[in-house]
Design a protein around this motif. Sequence first.
Motif, PDB file in Angstrom:
ATOM      1  N   ARG A   1       0.837  -1.212   0.000  1.00  0.00           N
ATOM      2  CA  ARG A   1       0.000   0.000   0.000  1.00  0.00           C
ATOM      3  C   ARG A   1       0.866   1.254   0.000  1.00  0.00           C
ATOM      4  O   ARG A   1       0.630   2.186  -0.776  1.00  0.00           O
ATOM      5  N   GLN A   2       1.865   1.272   0.864  1.00  0.00           N
ATOM      6  CA  GLN A   2       2.727   2.449   0.957  1.00  0.00           C
ATOM      7  C   GLN A   2       3.503   2.670  -0.343  1.00  0.00           C
ATOM      8  O   GLN A   2       3.669   3.812  -0.787  1.00  0.00           O
ATOM      9  N   ALA A   3       3.981   1.586  -0.945  1.00  0.00           N
ATOM     10  CA  ALA A   3       4.731   1.695  -2.188  1.00  0.00           C
ATOM     11  C   ALA A   3       3.851   2.217  -3.318  1.00  0.00           C
ATOM     12  O   ALA A   3       4.279   3.056  -4.132  1.00  0.00           O
ATOM     13  N   THR A   4       2.609   1.739  -3.389  1.00  0.00           N
ATOM     14  CA  THR A   4       1.691   2.205  -4.434  1.00  0.00           C
ATOM     15  C   THR A   4       1.347   3.671  -4.227  1.00  0.00           C
ATOM     16  O   THR A   4       1.255   4.445  -5.194  1.00  0.00           O
ATOM     17  N   GLU A   5       1.169   4.084  -2.974  1.00  0.00           N
ATOM     18  CA  GLU A   5       0.929   5.500  -2.687  1.00  0.00           C
ATOM     19  C   GLU A   5       2.109   6.346  -3.166  1.00  0.00           C
ATOM     20  O   GLU A   5       1.913   7.408  -3.776  1.00  0.00           O
ATOM     21  N   ALA A   6       3.326   5.879  -2.897  1.00  0.00           N
ATOM     22  CA  ALA A   6       4.511   6.624  -3.318  1.00  0.00           C
ATOM     23  C   ALA A   6       4.596   6.710  -4.836  1.00  0.00           C
ATOM     24  O   ALA A   6       4.966   7.751  -5.401  1.00  0.00           O
ATOM     25  N   ALA A   7       4.243   5.615  -5.520  1.00  0.00           N
ATOM     26  CA  ALA A   7       4.267   5.618  -6.980  1.00  0.00           C
ATOM     27  C   ALA A   7       3.249   6.607  -7.538  1.00  0.00           C
ATOM     28  O   ALA A   7       3.536   7.344  -8.494  1.00  0.00           O
ATOM     29  N   ILE A   8       2.072   6.640  -6.931  1.00  0.00           N
ATOM     30  CA  ILE A   8       1.038   7.576  -7.381  1.00  0.00           C
ATOM     31  C   ILE A   8       1.484   9.018  -7.148  1.00  0.00           C
ATOM     32  O   ILE A   8       1.244   9.899  -7.983  1.00  0.00           O
ATOM     33  N   ASP A   9       2.163   9.268  -6.037  1.00  0.00           N
ATOM     34  CA  ASP A   9       2.669  10.613  -5.773  1.00  0.00           C
ATOM     35  C   ASP A   9       3.726  11.030  -6.784  1.00  0.00           C
ATOM     36  O   ASP A   9       3.960  12.225  -6.987  1.00  0.00           O
ATOM     37  N   THR A  10       4.366  10.056  -7.427  1.00  0.00           N
ATOM     38  CA  THR A  10       5.406  10.345  -8.415  1.00  0.00           C
ATOM     39  C   THR A  10       4.820  10.659  -9.791  1.00  0.00           C
ATOM     40  O   THR A  10       5.505  11.209 -10.652  1.00  0.00           O
TER      41      THR A  10
END
Length: 457
Positions: free
Chosen positions: A90-99
Amino acid sequence: MANFAKSNVPKFTIDVYQNEYLPEAAVEVNAIVTVTSTGGGTTGGRPLPATDGTAATGGDGEGAPHAAVVIMVDCSGSMDYPPTKMRGARQATEAAIDTLRDGVAFAVVAGTHKAVEVYPGEGGLAVASPSTRAEAREALRRLTASGGTAIGTWLRLAQRLLAASPAAIRHGILLTDGRNEHEEPARLREALDACADTFTCDARGVGTDWEVKEVTSIASALLGTADIVAEPEGLTADFTAMMEKAMGKEVGDVSLRLWTPQGAEIQYVKQVAPAMEDLTGRRVESPPRSGDYPTGSWGDESRDYHVCVRVPAAQVGHEMLAARVALVIRDPSNPSGPPATTLGQGLIRAVWTDDLVASTRINQQVAHYTGQAELADAIQEGLQLRKDGDEAGATAKLGRAVQLAHSSGNDETAKLLAKVVDVEDAAAGTVRLKAKVTEADEMTLETRSTKTVRVKK
């Protein structure tokens, strides 16, 4: 696929490295083709105007997204063992979306024994903006782990979402922690075949319960990268890096086109840097006397390809053009449309000589990448022999791999090998199998075995 303006395409250069001199009656010509892309001027390198909350489903008009991305997150029951895996995903996907850059189209798919679009959830793609990124993060917090694993269904949903997009760059990111146990292998193969012309995809395995050949085959079929993230804590950095790389792509659906004269034929075409990838079986005929080999999407980068051509035997003094190399781009959604645009060209030559020194000299680039291909094969064969209990065979193969990694300067692979074998003499390839090897170290070596280094300057 969106139309592109030629002025917006990056500048491509093609350099051919070979020893064109052949002894009398020789019939094989080898060359390393280096393709370099620089200075793209498309929106892949800068934000598009943000459009809050609207679906990216329009045509090729003003405001159409340049890039579209679907993130496929494994939500099967095993992702809860330990719970840090689901939390890390979940955290990794959030970070990817923020990118994501403003204006990029995107969606998130939860994958189990079925595929569910968790955002935006309306059968389309959202357009990245502060508000849609916030909505996506909220949707991700509701993800839970349950069910099985059927990766083909995840890919087919991603295909449907991306196929409807006019974006020039269409990309997927796939994360799994287990084996594809809830569909037949043939179903996954069919899904990969169906997706091959729709989007590229990076695949990641988290933990050590997934199958290396399964994950690498997904990335290979979809012209992406594969890697292991042994600990869930490493997912955020890895996902961010993958998304940043995807955002740097400028042009998609680029092919290497090879023309050969009468009597000559292509034996094989292999990408040899930054990683090994055999493209030979992916040839699409492009008459007259040409074939196209897909290379995926490009940003500012350089790649090397090994081209082998079989030519008719000839007498001393004869010269011929063995092959013409071109980089081309065509709109795959409109095969009957305008001719492909040529982005760069190079020539592969053959000259027959009785000069023994000239005809027996092996080109440095050809020799180097032949060794890198042998290195990858030696690692994979050695690891399989180790699993099969053949210690002598595994020692011989992995010793040869250590020797090749040492001689070619492939330091990263040498470090990975040193976690599987005790190296006594790297130059000679003298090694002993380690008594205990962690599963993560073995899987890392296997997954990264095809990564190469370029010729030492």
